[in-house]
Design a protein around this motif. Structure first.
Motif, mmCIF file in Angstrom:
data_model
loop_
_atom_site.group_PDB
_atom_site.id
_atom_site.type_symbol
_atom_site.label_atom_id
_atom_site.label_comp_id
_atom_site.label_asym_id
_atom_site.label_seq_id
_atom_site.Cartn_x
_atom_site.Cartn_y
_atom_site.Cartn_z
ATOM 1 N N PRO A 31 1.005 -1.522 0.089
ATOM 2 C CA PRO A 31 0.027 -0.341 0.261
ATOM 3 C C PRO A 31 0.543 1.822 0.121
ATOM 4 N N PRO A 32 0.427 2.756 -0.322
ATOM 5 C CA PRO A 32 1.286 3.494 -1.133
ATOM 6 C C PRO A 32 1.184 4.113 0.466
ATOM 7 N N ARG A 33 0.670 3.775 1.530
ATOM 8 C CA ARG A 33 0.913 4.657 2.709
ATOM 9 C C ARG A 33 0.987 3.938 3.605
ATOM 10 N N GLY A 34 1.723 2.820 3.342
ATOM 11 C CA GLY A 34 2.459 1.872 4.482
ATOM 12 C C GLY A 34 1.497 0.778 5.178
ATOM 13 N N ARG A 35 1.712 -0.058 5.785
ATOM 14 C CA ARG A 35 1.385 -1.692 6.162
ATOM 15 C C ARG A 35 0.310 -1.288 7.366
ATOM 16 N N ASP A 36 -0.984 -1.328 7.461
ATOM 17 C CA ASP A 36 -1.395 -1.496 8.397
ATOM 18 C C ASP A 36 -0.921 -2.246 9.395
ATOM 19 N N ASP A 82 -7.969 -2.775 3.330
ATOM 20 C CA ASP A 82 -7.253 -1.195 4.080
ATOM 21 C C ASP A 82 -7.463 -0.373 3.504
ATOM 22 N N ARG A 84 -8.025 2.386 4.828
ATOM 23 C CA ARG A 84 -7.197 3.976 4.268
ATOM 24 C C ARG A 84 -6.398 4.420 3.101
ATOM 25 N N ASN A 85 -5.883 2.998 2.964
ATOM 26 C CA ASN A 85 -4.685 2.903 1.465
ATOM 27 C C ASN A 85 -5.331 3.017 0.322
ATOM 28 N N GLN A 87 -8.369 3.607 -2.860
ATOM 29 C CA GLN A 87 -9.313 4.822 -3.208
ATOM 30 C C GLN A 87 -10.786 4.325 -4.245
ATOM 31 N N TYR A 105 -7.028 -1.839 -1.940
ATOM 32 C CA TYR A 105 -5.359 -2.960 -0.858
ATOM 33 C C TYR A 105 -6.194 -3.650 -0.031
#
Length: 174
Positions: A31-36, A82, A84-85, A87, A105
């Motif tokens: 994922p572009p903003r890091g793993r959960d 996920d 948060r990641n 779109q 994601y």
């Protein structure tokens, strides 16, 4: 018998003339903003859902959290999604000859990624469209599904998808 779509297939919506959707590019991806933190020990993957308007009028399309369900493995266990990641498509007007794409994601145990089911329920002009299902796998070619696992229940989804694909002519023949 109902046959699922294969990842990469387009699915037309009869109730919305000219509108079609497909699930594609099912692949391992970070994922572009890091793993959960909830996905520790799981393998991340992404999938794209594209809505295309081939009709004569625009459609207001919604494809947001809660309109996806991702299941993995022969038992159909839920994948971690996920949010948060991911779109989404949130009230976007898709004009004729245009597309909009959502990127989801998710994460699951690596051993379960040989069979991935993605169910989508699109909302168009504030009306719910029918649910649609796509079947695929991580690491396979677009439009392919791995063979049914040993011991797969005859008539089960994995068995149905494999049997359907075996009966299809090779691309470029027919």
């Amino acid at each position: 018998m109902y046959e699922p779509n294969v990842v990469g297939d387009w699915q037309e919506y009869d109730e919305h003339a000219g509108l079609r959707v497909r699930v594609h590019r099912l692949e391992a991806a970070e994922p572009p903003r890091g793993r959960d933190d909830a996905a520790v020990g799981l393998t991340y993957f992404s999938v794209r859902v594209t809505v295309e308007n081939r009709g004569a009028r625009n459609f207001c399309v919604h494809l947001e959290d809660g309109q996806f369900d991702v299941r993995v493995g022969s038992d159909g266990e839920g994948a971690f999604i996920d949010w948060r990641n991911s779109q989404f498509i949130e009230g976007f007007d898709v004009y004729p000859l245009r597309r909009a794409t959502a990127v989801l994601y998710a994460a699951a145990p690596e051993a379960s990624l040989g069979l991935v089911d993605v169910q989508v329920q699109l909302r168009v002009d504030d009306e719910w469209a029918d649910r649609r299902l796509w079947v695929g796998c991580i690491g396979g070619a677009e439009g392919s599904v791995t063979p049914a696992p040993a011991g797969a229940v005859p008539g089960g989804l994995a068995h149905q998808a494999s049997a359907f694909l075996r009966d299809q002519p090779e691309p470029g023949t027919a």
